[in-house]
Design an enzyme around this catalytic site. Structure first.
Site: not given
Ligand code: PMP
Length: 400
Positions: A194, A197, A358, A220, A117
């Protein structure tokens, strides 16, 4: 499963029952989480740690109970290894900034993967620019499986950290993180995962994994927006410089010199999101009552069923076909633009995400502008998969 606990799901959009399949972006909140936060603001809202008065003490106690709840949820060795942040993005920025400022210098190397991401790419790029360090990227294959056999050759004596996603938000791939950690640790290189997910979809045990840092968001995992967690091993956190300066993170301040507070407060400058931490604790307890394994099993069934059904649609291609996948399906149909498909699905009540999610480097890897992404949570049903499939078929007929 437990669908009735989520009031938002009862509504209709465009006079169609809402089919919410954008769970990788954010999950909906059960009533218990909404109630817990409402109760906090109705009964004990006050600033924490500094107050002698009753409400402040109660709020402090609740905030620290939430920390211990997270500790137990991810099986951290100590509660002070759990740092509250605004979300996964801030957690990763914290690691990059504080670990980076302490340990990374000119010519050092950082390894990420090609399926990260943006929030696990850009903070490391900032750091590389600032420090003259180098970013190296572990590729993945056509199925969306990391080329693990190349990790060893990317590691050099200059490698300072490996930062990879536990589960890909675009491809659904569950990465072999235990193996990645084993390889990196054999070279004395720490690993940040990270987990944005992962945490709502499978049990996570940071001690069993032996990861050095683990980052995730509350929103999430059925909790509120505005709260997240950065777990770090005590030994690293004690050596790292603080993140932001301000109240609470200090021990003593004079104009000549400031000394820092102990863990976890050293990394929590300013007033934290107390109500959101209470909401997160309630979300964790909610998931634990259902059982993370039961949630994982349910989502796995939905994934199998949806994959099978979608594959039968003429011209539909799924991106991300790893053998070990979370319930995320990215797809394209013929040469239809994902945005057009997404809009037509929306008008049939089906909420999906379209675009690059993203993860632009993944799109570049496949040479595509984006995908349509359906992602599942505990409250989704087989009937909703049927609704998705019917809506995709209708959209395809209209656009082709
Ligand atoms: N890492 C991953 C794999 C994600 O899917 C996301 C959110 N789409 C993020 C980081 C960032 O999370 P947040 O926007 O809640 O800070």
């Amino acid at each position: 499963m437990n669908r009735e606990d989520f009031p938002i799901l009862e509504q209709q959009v465009y006079k169609k029952p809402l089919v919410y399949l954008d769970n990788a972006a954010t999950t909906q909140k059960p009533q218990v989480v909404i109630d817990a936060m409402k109760r906090y603001y109705e009964t004990i809202n006050s600033n924490i740690h500094r107050g002698v008065h009753c409400l402040s003490q109660q709020a402090t106690e609740e905030f620290e109970i939430a920390r211990r709840c997270v500790q137990q949820f991810i099986n951290a060795a100590h509660d002070y290894e759990v740092i509250f942040t605004r979300g996964a993005t801030e957690s990763i920025n914290l690691v990059a900034s504080c670990f980076g400022r302490t340990f990374i210098g000119e010519g050092d190397e950082i390894i990420i993967s090609a399926m990260e991401h943006h929030s696990n790419i850009v903070p490391w790029q900032f750091l590389c620019e600032e420090r003259g360090a180098k970013l190296k990227v572990l590729p993945f294959d056509d199925d969306g499986v990391l080329c693990l056999d190349q990790l060893e050759s990317l590691i050099t004596p200059r490698t300072k950290i490996v930062a990879v996603t536990h589960v890909s938000n675009t491809l659904g791939t569950c990465n072999p993180v235990a193996e990645i950690i084993r390889i990196a640790h054999a070279h004395n290189v720490p690993v940040m995962l990270d987990g944005a997910q992962a945490v709502a979809h499978q049990p996570v045990d940071v001690q069993a994994l032996d990861c050095d840092f683990y980052c995730f968001s509350g929103h999430k995992m059925y909790g509120p927006m505005g709260i997240g967690v950065m777990y770090g091993k005590e030994a690293w956190l004690n050596q790292m410089k603080p993140y932001q300066g301000g109240g609470e993170m200090i021990s003593t301040v004079t104009f000549e010199k400031t000394t820092y507070n102990e863990l976890p407060f050293k990394f929590e400058a300013g007033t934290p999101a107390v109500g959101d931490a209470i909401g997160l604790r309630t979300a964790i307890e909610y998931m634990q009552q259902i059982g993370i394994q039961n949630i994982a099993r349910h989502e796995e069934e939905l994934l199998q069923y949806a994959t099978e059904k979608l594959q039968q649609i003429n011209g539909l291609r799924i991106y991300g076909r790893a053998p070990h996948k979370a319930a995320v399906i990215s797809f394209l149909i013929g040469n239809l633009h994902p945005y057009d498909v997404g809009v037509l699905l929306d008008h049939q009540g089906v909420a999906v995400r379209t675009g690059h999610h993203c993860t632009q480097p993944i799109m570049d890897r496949f040479g595509i502008p984006g995908t349509v992404r359906a992602s599942f949570a505990l409250y989704n049903t087989r009937e909703e998969v049927d609704a998705l499939v019917a809506a995709v078929e209708r959209a395809t007929n209209m656009l082709m």
